[in-house]
Enzyme design. Structure first.
Site, short mmCIF file in Angstrom:
data_model
loop_
_atom_site.label_atom_id
_atom_site.label_comp_id
_atom_site.label_asym_id
_atom_site.label_seq_id
_atom_site.Cartn_x
_atom_site.Cartn_y
_atom_site.Cartn_z
N ASP A 103 0.86 -1.18 0.00
CA ASP A 103 0.00 0.00 0.00
C ASP A 103 0.89 1.23 0.00
O ASP A 103 2.12 1.12 -0.04
CB ASP A 103 -0.97 -0.02 1.20
CG ASP A 103 -2.34 0.53 0.80
OD1 ASP A 103 -2.39 1.69 0.37
OD2 ASP A 103 -3.34 -0.21 0.89
N HIS A 144 -2.71 3.20 -4.58
CA HIS A 144 -2.14 2.67 -3.34
C HIS A 144 -0.69 2.22 -3.53
O HIS A 144 -0.27 1.19 -3.00
CB HIS A 144 -2.99 1.51 -2.80
CG HIS A 144 -4.32 1.97 -2.26
ND1 HIS A 144 -4.47 2.52 -1.02
CD2 HIS A 144 -5.56 1.96 -2.81
CE1 HIS A 144 -5.74 2.84 -0.81
NE2 HIS A 144 -6.43 2.51 -1.89
N ASP A 159 -8.42 -0.71 -6.32
CA ASP A 159 -9.33 0.19 -5.62
C ASP A 159 -8.77 1.61 -5.56
O ASP A 159 -7.56 1.81 -5.56
CB ASP A 159 -9.60 -0.32 -4.20
CG ASP A 159 -8.30 -0.48 -3.40
OD1 ASP A 159 -7.29 -0.90 -3.99
OD2 ASP A 159 -8.30 -0.16 -2.20
N GLU A 160 -9.67 2.55 -5.47
CA GLU A 160 -9.35 3.92 -5.08
C GLU A 160 -8.13 4.49 -5.81
O GLU A 160 -7.24 5.06 -5.20
CB GLU A 160 -9.11 3.98 -3.57
CG GLU A 160 -10.32 3.53 -2.76
CD GLU A 160 -10.07 3.50 -1.27
OE1 GLU A 160 -10.97 3.88 -0.52
OE2 GLU A 160 -8.98 3.07 -0.84
N TRP A 201 -16.70 -4.53 -2.29
CA TRP A 201 -16.50 -3.94 -0.96
C TRP A 201 -17.33 -2.70 -0.71
O TRP A 201 -17.62 -2.36 0.42
CB TRP A 201 -15.02 -3.64 -0.73
CG TRP A 201 -14.45 -2.43 -1.45
CD1 TRP A 201 -13.98 -2.39 -2.72
CD2 TRP A 201 -14.30 -1.10 -0.92
NE1 TRP A 201 -13.54 -1.12 -3.03
CE2 TRP A 201 -13.72 -0.30 -1.93
CE3 TRP A 201 -14.59 -0.51 0.31
CZ2 TRP A 201 -13.44 1.05 -1.77
CZ3 TRP A 201 -14.30 0.85 0.48
CH2 TRP A 201 -13.73 1.61 -0.55
N TYR A 243 -16.43 -4.93 7.36
CA TYR A 243 -15.18 -4.21 7.54
C TYR A 243 -14.94 -4.12 9.05
O TYR A 243 -15.58 -3.34 9.76
CB TYR A 243 -15.25 -2.82 6.89
CG TYR A 243 -14.70 -2.81 5.50
CD1 TYR A 243 -14.91 -3.89 4.65
CD2 TYR A 243 -13.94 -1.74 5.02
CE1 TYR A 243 -14.38 -3.90 3.37
CE2 TYR A 243 -13.41 -1.74 3.74
CZ TYR A 243 -13.64 -2.83 2.92
OH TYR A 243 -13.12 -2.83 1.65
N ASP A 274 -12.52 -3.03 10.73
CA ASP A 274 -11.86 -1.85 11.29
C ASP A 274 -12.91 -0.86 11.81
O ASP A 274 -12.59 0.02 12.61
CB ASP A 274 -10.93 -1.17 10.27
CG ASP A 274 -11.59 -0.87 8.93
OD1 ASP A 274 -12.57 -1.55 8.57
OD2 ASP A 274 -11.11 0.04 8.23
N THR A 333 -5.72 -1.77 8.74
CA THR A 333 -5.04 -1.57 10.02
C THR A 333 -4.51 -0.14 10.24
O THR A 333 -3.62 0.05 11.07
CB THR A 333 -3.87 -2.56 10.15
OG1 THR A 333 -2.98 -2.39 9.05
CG2 THR A 333 -4.36 -3.99 10.21
N GLU A 334 -5.09 0.85 9.56
CA GLU A 334 -4.61 2.22 9.81
C GLU A 334 -4.60 2.54 11.30
O GLU A 334 -3.67 3.17 11.81
CB GLU A 334 -5.50 3.25 9.10
CG GLU A 334 -5.36 3.28 7.60
CD GLU A 334 -6.41 2.44 6.91
OE1 GLU A 334 -6.87 1.43 7.50
OE2 GLU A 334 -6.78 2.77 5.77
C1 ACM Z 1 -10.85 -0.89 0.02
O1 ACM Z 1 -11.41 -0.89 1.12
N1 ACM Z 1 -10.24 0.19 -0.40
C2 ACM Z 1 -10.85 -2.07 -0.81
#
Ligand code: ACM
Length: 541
Positions: free
Chosen positions: A177, A248, A314-315, A381, A406, A408, A457-458
């Site tokens: 990441d 990422h 993603d993103e 997701w 999720y 987290d 895990t941020e």
């Molecule tokens: C994600 O939560 N960015 C896959």
């Protein structure tokens, strides 16, 4: 019904036998049928260690446990027969026998989850009866993000044991990441030399004013990875690695600046990212990048035998591509409509590349944007919609909507909850998660390979925090993934809680720092840094 025997996940059928229990002792033998040697090893190393019983190999008398593969059972299904003669653990394959052995350990009681005996003369007995069981889904996944905070190898192995105890069978290993690159790639040593450490780390939510002013990092050597993959395989768990592209990727670009959009920014000035969110520094859509990542994936294929390889997707912020003459020239040259199609082209390249090598690509649901590559599967997701669209188009899907799985996200509202992510996902929310949305026809629903719980895990800076976020919700998730539960509104949550009362004692014996039902213990709390529920807040990435 299953309730009398307090198993998690609940089995399909339990038929009570004669009253009384069947006790194991020093003379109990273990008969290892063909193909079940790994299960026998596992039983001796876990149940053998916890009970102190030798479980010698043999078939001389009825006081024995018989492991066997039986053709009449489904591949991952199993049958346990305890009727006063030899105790039978039968499976449709070695995996089925292994899941049966997991159930057998639960039947022996919470102390069977310890690493050594704790009471002299303890009775080790199982209830009389027959259990017949098989999983609902073939993909019962758990994703761990080891990029935002590194999980040392021992912690990864421990999580594989915890997965096995819950009959989960796919470990999605989020290895790269913006904040760190965690797998040794021999031909690109700087990925780990420069890409696996960051100088400092944002403490709490990304809007928090605080920093942990110390370096954080680490990576797995290729031998570590081989050990993890083999350890997982012995537990019938497949490890699916994820290398997240083209977004990422700031850690990779820091290590090899030529991977970035050098015509937009000076990528030599980047460092491994020290805060949370989504970095604008994404890979350049160039031949240099494609060749580089082919090299990464070549080494990865040597390490990971899984059918699926996860490429993230993603993103990916497209701002740099919009500004980059190189990216714009590529769009033109390929006749693409926009930057979304450029990402689809990038992912499509690796879809073909992996398919040509006998593997399959899987990515997050953003890979639908700009057109889904032919053979790609989707991890849905952002809700169900991506998964539904992919299944309708004939693509395989793993359902992992952040609204439910999720882990987290915080487990309760209130000041005590230690993790500052605004959304509340309770244990009951997870228990009432349904992986197959009703709008899919049976034919479409066959593309739902299964489901997965994801741990980002941020805000989990050490393994104790990962335990707290993951459990007990992963136990509820395991029941959703394995058991044949009714529709969400009809699920017997009170019965689940009743069985959890016993399961907490198993987790205690395993040393899991779960969130207690009454709320966090003082040591599990953390000084609140924007720690309150944040109404309507975006996820903390
Ligand atoms: C994600 O939560 N960015 C896959």
């Amino acid at each position: 019904m299953t309730s009398e025997i307090e198993l998690i996940p609940a089995p399909r059928h339990f038929t009570q036998g004669a009253s009384g229990r069947d006790a194991l002792d020093e003379a109990t033998l273990l008969e290892t049928g063909p193909g079940t040697e790994g299960v026998a090893r596992w039983l001796r190393s876990t149940v053998g260690a916890a009970t102190g019983l030798p479980l010698r190999e043999g078939r001389d008398h009825d006081n024995r446990i018989v492991l066997s593969i039986e053709a009449d059972l489904p591949p991952e299904g199993y049958r346990i027969v305890i009727d006063g003669s030899a105790r039978r653990i039968q499976g449709g394959s070695a995996a089925g026998v292994f899941w049966g052995a997991q159930t057998f350990r639960q039947l022996l009681g919470p102390d069977a989850f310890r690493r050594a005996p704790v009471r002299a003369g303890q009775e080790w007995a199982v209830p009389m009866g027959t259990i017949e069981d098989a999983p609902r889904f073939r993909w019962r996944g758990f994703m761990l993000d080891v990029a935002r905070h590194f999980m040392p190898k021992e912690g990864v192995l421990r999580h594989l044991d915890l997965m096995a105890a819950h009959k989960l069978n796919v470990f999605h290993f989020h290895l790269t990441d913006d904040q760190g690159w965690r797998v040794e790639i021999k031909r690109y040593p700087k990925l780990t030399e420069a890409g696996s450490w960051r100088a400092r780390t944002k403490f709490g939510h990304r809007a928090s004013p605080l920093w942990e002013e110390k370096p954080h990092g680490g990576f797995y050597t290729q031998d570590d990875i081989r050990e993890i993959v083999a350890y997982a395989a012995e537990r019938h768990i497949t490890v699916v690695p994820e290398i997240d592209v083209p977004g990422h990727s700031q850690a990779a670009i820091t290590a090899y600046p030529e991977l970035g959009n050098t015509d937009v920014i000076d990528t030599t000035s980047l460092s491994v990212w020290d805060t949370w969110g989504i970095s604008a520094n994404v890979l350049a859509p160039t031949d240099t990048t494609l060749r580089f990542y082919e090299g990464v994936f070549e080494e990865l294929l040597e390490l990971f035998p899984s059918d699926f390889i996860h490429v993230g997707g993603d993103e990916c912020l497209k701002d740099q591509w919009r500004q980059s003459p190189t990216a714009q020239a590529r769009i033109k040259e390929l006749g693409l409509a926009d930057e979304d199609e450029l990402q689809a082209w990038f992912i499509g390249h690796f879809d073909k590349w992996l398919t040509a090598r006998g593997r399959r690509l899987i990515g997050w649901d953003e890979i639908l944007e700009g057109g889904l590559a032919d053979g790609a599967a989707v991890s849905s997701w952002r809700g169900y919609a991506g998964g539904v669209a992919a299944a309708r188009a004939g693509h395989d899907v793993v359902m992992c909507p952040e609204q439910y799985v999720y882990l987290d996200h915080r487990q309760a509202a209130g000041e005590d909850e230690p993790v500052p992510i605004g959304y509340v996902r309770t244990l009951e929310d997870v228990y009432r998660f349904e992986p197959v949305p009703p709008e899919l026809t049976p034919d479409e629903a066959r593309h739902v390979l299964g489901t997965q719980a994801n741990v980002w895990t941020e805000v989990m800076e050490d393994p104790a925090r990962v335990d707290y976020q993951t459990f007990p919700r992963l136990s509820a998730f395991a029941e959703v993934a394995w058991s044949s539960l009714p529709a969400p509104a009809d699920r017997d949550y009170a019965d689940f809680e009743r069985r959890m009362a016993v399961h907490y004692r198993r987790l205690d014996a395993l040393g899991v720092g779960y969130r207690p039902p009454a709320g966090p213990l003082p040591w599990q709390q953390r000084p609140g840094v924007l720690g309150r529920p944040i109404e309507g807040a975006p996820p903390n990435r």
